[in-house]
Design a protein around this motif. Structure first.
Motif, PDB file in Angstrom:
ATOM      1  N   PRO A 187       7.911  -0.473   7.789  1.00  0.00           N
ATOM      2  CA  PRO A 187       8.905  -0.489   8.734  1.00  0.00           C
ATOM      3  C   PRO A 187      10.263  -0.064   8.158  1.00  0.00           C
ATOM      4  O   PRO A 187      10.640  -0.283   7.046  1.00  0.00           O
ATOM      5  N   VAL A 188      11.162   0.757   9.407  1.00  0.00           N
ATOM      6  CA  VAL A 188      12.388   1.328   8.604  1.00  0.00           C
ATOM      7  C   VAL A 188      13.209  -0.065   8.593  1.00  0.00           C
ATOM      8  O   VAL A 188      13.201  -1.149   9.379  1.00  0.00           O
ATOM      9  N   GLY A 189      13.957  -0.087   7.364  1.00  0.00           N
ATOM     10  CA  GLY A 189      14.825  -1.195   7.042  1.00  0.00           C
ATOM     11  C   GLY A 189      14.054  -2.385   6.461  1.00  0.00           C
ATOM     12  O   GLY A 189      14.803  -3.102   5.736  1.00  0.00           O
ATOM     13  N   ALA A 190      12.795  -2.090   6.195  1.00  0.00           N
ATOM     14  CA  ALA A 190      12.043  -3.026   5.269  1.00  0.00           C
ATOM     15  C   ALA A 190      12.039  -2.699   3.760  1.00  0.00           C
ATOM     16  O   ALA A 190      12.203  -1.500   3.548  1.00  0.00           O
ATOM     17  N   SER A 191      12.075  -3.858   3.022  1.00  0.00           N
ATOM     18  CA  SER A 191      11.751  -3.375   1.579  1.00  0.00           C
ATOM     19  C   SER A 191      10.338  -3.299   1.140  1.00  0.00           C
ATOM     20  O   SER A 191       9.588  -4.175   1.631  1.00  0.00           O
ATOM     21  N   LEU A 192      10.192  -2.497   0.059  1.00  0.00           N
ATOM     22  CA  LEU A 192       8.842  -2.490  -0.309  1.00  0.00           C
ATOM     23  C   LEU A 192       8.010  -3.687  -0.627  1.00  0.00           C
ATOM     24  O   LEU A 192       6.867  -4.101  -0.206  1.00  0.00           O
ATOM     25  N   GLU A 193       8.742  -4.731  -1.433  1.00  0.00           N
ATOM     26  CA  GLU A 193       8.134  -5.965  -1.667  1.00  0.00           C
ATOM     27  C   GLU A 193       7.826  -6.747  -0.844  1.00  0.00           C
ATOM     28  O   GLU A 193       6.833  -7.662  -1.013  1.00  0.00           O
ATOM     29  N   TYR A 194       8.181  -6.540   0.395  1.00  0.00           N
ATOM     30  CA  TYR A 194       7.793  -7.493   1.604  1.00  0.00           C
ATOM     31  C   TYR A 194       6.534  -6.739   2.525  1.00  0.00           C
ATOM     32  O   TYR A 194       5.854  -7.308   3.273  1.00  0.00           O
ATOM     33  N   ALA A 195       6.203  -5.398   2.231  1.00  0.00           N
ATOM     34  CA  ALA A 195       5.206  -4.739   2.985  1.00  0.00           C
ATOM     35  C   ALA A 195       3.868  -5.222   2.441  1.00  0.00           C
ATOM     36  O   ALA A 195       3.552  -5.652   1.290  1.00  0.00           O
ATOM     37  N   ASP A 196       3.023  -5.343   3.308  1.00  0.00           N
ATOM     38  CA  ASP A 196       1.690  -5.869   2.836  1.00  0.00           C
ATOM     39  C   ASP A 196       0.871  -4.837   2.232  1.00  0.00           C
ATOM     40  O   ASP A 196       1.287  -3.513   2.504  1.00  0.00           O
ATOM     41  N   GLY A 197      -0.074  -5.146   1.599  1.00  0.00           N
ATOM     42  CA  GLY A 197      -1.012  -4.090   0.892  1.00  0.00           C
ATOM     43  C   GLY A 197      -1.515  -3.184   1.652  1.00  0.00           C
ATOM     44  O   GLY A 197      -1.294  -1.865   1.213  1.00  0.00           O
ATOM     45  N   ALA A 198      -2.030  -3.514   2.673  1.00  0.00           N
ATOM     46  CA  ALA A 198      -2.897  -2.422   3.574  1.00  0.00           C
ATOM     47  C   ALA A 198      -1.844  -1.608   4.249  1.00  0.00           C
ATOM     48  O   ALA A 198      -2.051  -0.455   4.343  1.00  0.00           O
ATOM     49  N   THR A 199      -0.614  -1.818   4.646  1.00  0.00           N
ATOM     50  CA  THR A 199       0.445  -1.106   5.067  1.00  0.00           C
ATOM     51  C   THR A 199       0.984  -0.095   3.929  1.00  0.00           C
ATOM     52  O   THR A 199       1.022   1.200   4.227  1.00  0.00           O
ATOM     53  N   LEU A 200       1.187  -0.524   2.858  1.00  0.00           N
ATOM     54  CA  LEU A 200       1.317   0.285   1.742  1.00  0.00           C
ATOM     55  C   LEU A 200       0.631   1.241   1.416  1.00  0.00           C
ATOM     56  O   LEU A 200       0.639   2.413   1.175  1.00  0.00           O
ATOM     57  N   GLN A 201      -0.659   0.823   1.519  1.00  0.00           N
ATOM     58  CA  GLN A 201      -2.066   1.871   1.045  1.00  0.00           C
ATOM     59  C   GLN A 201      -1.824   3.015   2.169  1.00  0.00           C
ATOM     60  O   GLN A 201      -1.923   4.181   1.587  1.00  0.00           O
ATOM     61  N   ARG A 202      -1.689   2.670   3.532  1.00  0.00           N
ATOM     62  CA  ARG A 202      -1.687   3.704   4.549  1.00  0.00           C
ATOM     63  C   ARG A 202      -0.412   4.636   4.203  1.00  0.00           C
ATOM     64  O   ARG A 202      -0.684   5.730   4.403  1.00  0.00           O
ATOM     65  N   ALA A 203       0.476   4.069   3.867  1.00  0.00           N
ATOM     66  CA  ALA A 203       1.990   4.704   3.772  1.00  0.00           C
ATOM     67  C   ALA A 203       1.594   5.770   2.781  1.00  0.00           C
ATOM     68  O   ALA A 203       2.239   6.893   2.965  1.00  0.00           O
ATOM     69  N   TYR A 204       1.045   5.371   1.685  1.00  0.00           N
ATOM     70  CA  TYR A 204       0.811   6.185   0.579  1.00  0.00           C
ATOM     71  C   TYR A 204      -0.053   7.288   0.925  1.00  0.00           C
ATOM     72  O   TYR A 204       0.225   8.711   0.589  1.00  0.00           O
ATOM     73  N   GLU A 205      -1.308   6.916   1.646  1.00  0.00           N
ATOM     74  CA  GLU A 205      -2.242   8.055   2.003  1.00  0.00           C
ATOM     75  C   GLU A 205      -1.653   8.951   2.797  1.00  0.00           C
ATOM     76  O   GLU A 205      -1.959  10.419   3.003  1.00  0.00           O
ATOM     77  N   GLU A 206      -0.913   8.446   3.836  1.00  0.00           N
ATOM     78  CA  GLU A 206      -0.272   9.561   4.951  1.00  0.00           C
ATOM     79  C   GLU A 206       1.115   9.813   4.655  1.00  0.00           C
ATOM     80  O   GLU A 206       1.925  10.065   5.440  1.00  0.00           O
ATOM     81  N   ARG A 207       1.337   9.838   3.267  1.00  0.00           N
ATOM     82  CA  ARG A 207       2.813  10.305   2.825  1.00  0.00           C
ATOM     83  C   ARG A 207       3.068  11.838   3.239  1.00  0.00           C
ATOM     84  O   ARG A 207       2.229  12.571   3.575  1.00  0.00           O
ATOM     85  N   ARG A 208       4.265  12.057   3.177  1.00  0.00           N
ATOM     86  CA  ARG A 208       4.549  13.368   3.933  1.00  0.00           C
ATOM     87  C   ARG A 208       6.124  13.953   3.253  1.00  0.00           C
ATOM     88  O   ARG A 208       6.897  13.120   2.774  1.00  0.00           O
TER      89      ARG A 208
END
Lengths: 198, 198
Positions: free
Chosen positions: B177-198
């Motif tokens: 999410p915009v404005g969120a720090s990485l440490e509070y993002a859950d694992g599944a979200t971070l995994q998606r964010a990495y896979e769908e990086r652009r």
């Protein structure tokens, strides 16, 4: 204008969010709830809101909330007319009634003395109290204003006013709440509880 | 019977406490608020509650909430008729509109597939969607169901249904999410964010 909502929903959200403890999010949730509720529930809610405002007034004898000129407690002849419990607001009456321990009558001051907020004796309904003490056969006045600075000030003030009447004036006991453990009671409460031990 | 309250207040407290997130205590506070509010505010609240229930209906074209047969979005000819955003509920429309990023039309499914709760394709408004895809000149379908199990299942199901139409079907991006720090993002979200990086 709240985007995306039909106009009448936006208006209802605005009205709901004026209520205490209701933010815009809760107001939206309440509005969706209205949409989903049965037609009868919605009609009842809408009607009672109007009726509360139209019908509820202050009892002419004790200033409690009532649907008639004289409230149901004042007109209940099974209650002890020799006891008068003085509270700050209708909430006080409700709290006492819920506790189910008192069977006398009430008098509601509709306020507590607060000089800093400009609330003096004139803002409270004190005359009616003195009139009842003069006219009626009251044995005991139980001062049940809140145990806050304003409530204590009000209780002291009324106690002084009642001195000439040679009437028994009591105050609710202070102490540790039932069911509470000592470690969570604050110092002032424990001090009172110790001083007024029995 | 709620002790100490005039009957009509007790009735209103009961109605208020049927609302989501409103306990008896809050219902009492809301009822006192009604008593203290101005007569106009109370009249408005009471009227809008009735009107929301009477007037708000589902748009015949997109199933969004509307005061008319066709909602204000569907009848707005400044919006791009070539884009159709598919959401599960009117809340989805409101969320997208608040984000102020989308200028096409909507289609509300009024539900999400949830076999365990007995919600299958028949419970959703899918036919209307297929009809629009056939009849109208739509270039892109943006699947905006929730990113929950039910929402993802629904998106997959509709994606399959739309395959024969050779239409561009997209899904909202997942990520941090915009404005969120990485440490509070859950694992599944971070995994998606990495896979769908652009």
């Amino acid at each position: 204008m709240i985007k995306g909502f039909p106009a009448v929903m936006a208006k209802l959200i605005k009205e709901f969010s004026k209520m205490p403890g209701v933010g815009v999010r809760s107001a939206e949730r309440l509005t969706f709830h209205i949409l989903k509720s049965s037609a009868e529930d919605v009609k009842a809610l809408s009607r009672y809101i109007g009726e509360v405002k139209e019908r509820v007034q202050f009892c002419e004898k004790c200033n409690n909330l009532s649907e008639c000129e004289i409230c149901s407690i004042c007109s209940d002849n099974k209650r002890d007319p020799g006891k008068l419990c003085v509270v700050s607001s209708p909430n006080g009456v409700i709290a006492m009634e819920k506790a189910n321990a008192y069977n006398g009558l009430y008098y509601v001051l509709l306020g507590e003395l607060s000089p800093l907020d400009g609330v003096g004796p004139r803002e409270l309904k004190i005359e009616g109290l003195l009139k009842r003490v003069k006219d009626e056969n009251i044995n005991e006045i139980i001062l049940s204003t809140n145990f806050t600075t304003e409530g204590e000030t009000t209780a002291l003030y009324i106690m002084k006013l009642l001195e000439p009447f040679k009437i028994r004036v009591t105050r609710l006991a202070r102490g540790v709440p039932v069911g509470a453990s000592l470690e969570y009671a604050d110092g002032a409460t424990l001090q009172r509880a110790y001083e007024e031990r029995r």
